[in-house]
Write a protein that holds these residues in place. Structure first.
Motif, short mmCIF file in Angstrom:
data_model
loop_
_atom_site.label_atom_id
_atom_site.label_comp_id
_atom_site.label_asym_id
_atom_site.label_seq_id
_atom_site.Cartn_x
_atom_site.Cartn_y
_atom_site.Cartn_z
N UNK A 35 46.15 70.50 43.86
CA UNK A 35 44.52 70.08 43.95
C UNK A 35 44.56 69.31 45.32
N UNK A 36 43.45 69.66 46.24
CA UNK A 36 43.42 69.13 47.78
C UNK A 36 42.07 68.43 47.65
N UNK A 37 41.03 69.17 47.23
CA UNK A 37 39.63 68.59 47.22
C UNK A 37 39.10 67.79 48.54
N UNK A 45 36.22 77.60 65.57
CA UNK A 45 35.05 77.61 66.45
C UNK A 45 34.35 76.10 67.02
N UNK A 46 34.59 75.35 66.28
CA UNK A 46 33.84 74.00 66.38
C UNK A 46 34.63 72.77 66.34
N UNK A 47 35.90 72.60 65.61
CA UNK A 47 36.57 71.56 65.42
C UNK A 47 36.56 70.66 64.42
N UNK A 48 35.15 70.95 63.56
CA UNK A 48 34.96 70.27 62.39
C UNK A 48 35.73 70.70 61.17
N UNK A 49 35.95 69.66 60.25
CA UNK A 49 36.91 69.70 59.14
C UNK A 49 36.35 71.11 58.29
N UNK A 50 37.38 71.75 57.57
CA UNK A 50 37.17 72.60 56.75
C UNK A 50 37.57 72.12 55.35
N UNK A 51 36.88 72.41 54.31
CA UNK A 51 37.02 71.94 53.11
C UNK A 51 38.14 72.81 52.24
N UNK A 64 45.47 80.29 49.13
CA UNK A 64 44.43 79.13 49.82
C UNK A 64 43.10 79.53 49.04
N UNK A 65 42.58 78.25 48.43
CA UNK A 65 41.12 78.44 48.11
C UNK A 65 40.33 77.29 48.69
N UNK A 66 39.22 77.74 49.33
CA UNK A 66 38.55 76.74 50.16
C UNK A 66 37.40 77.33 50.92
N UNK A 67 36.78 76.71 51.96
CA UNK A 67 35.83 77.10 52.94
C UNK A 67 36.54 78.22 53.84
#
Length: 144
Positions: A35-37, A45-51, A64-67
């Motif tokens: 679990x990561x969450x 593309x923008x450097x923001x965090x990906x869930x 892998x399961x996430x955005x």
């Protein structure tokens, strides 16, 4: 007349010749869910965090399961640290992209998560794996 008690041995079509996996009939095959969450990866593309919701590791696959990390054309930035201390990439381990199931653009913004599955042509001994490295974060298997 006689119930099956011995494991069923299979060779799945994506595995290399001579490799097989034994599936016990009295219990579920080993799958380690991590679990990561939280946001771990940086968007290309923008450097923001990906869930990232969670990761799964089994003797024949890594999931892998996430955005959607927008890594269809490049490998997912993941590796395994072995108990020997060696770090092995998915490519080193013979894991190949098998499924890339990304939600539509309207769902990526909040509701549905992408699923990226890498399958292995040979068997991965999970007892030899200490942790999964995703991006710059190391996630230990101990306790999962």
């Amino acid at each position: 007349d006689h119930p099956q008690t011995e494991p069923v041995t299979l060779r799945i079509n994506f595995m290399e010749e001579g490799s097989s996996v034994s599936i016990p009939v009295d219990r579920m095959p080993e799958v380690i869910q991590i679990p990561v969450g939280r946001a771990l990866l940086k968007s290309p593309s923008g450097g923001e965090g990906i869930y990232v919701d969670h990761l799964e590791l089994s003797p024949i696959r890594f999931t892998y399961v996430g955005k959607d990390p927008q890594t269809v054309q490049t490998p997912l930035p993941a590796a395994l640290r072995m108990k020997t201390g060696e770090i092995r990439t998915l490519e080193d381990l013979g894991l190949e992209l098998a499924v890339y199931d990304a939600p539509g653009p309207e769902d990526v913004q909040g509701r549905e998560l992408a699923e990226i599955v890498y399958t292995s042509r040979s068997i991965l001994d999970l007892a030899e794996v200490e942790s999964v490295i995703l991006g710059e974060t190391e996630l230990p298997l101990e306790g999962n």
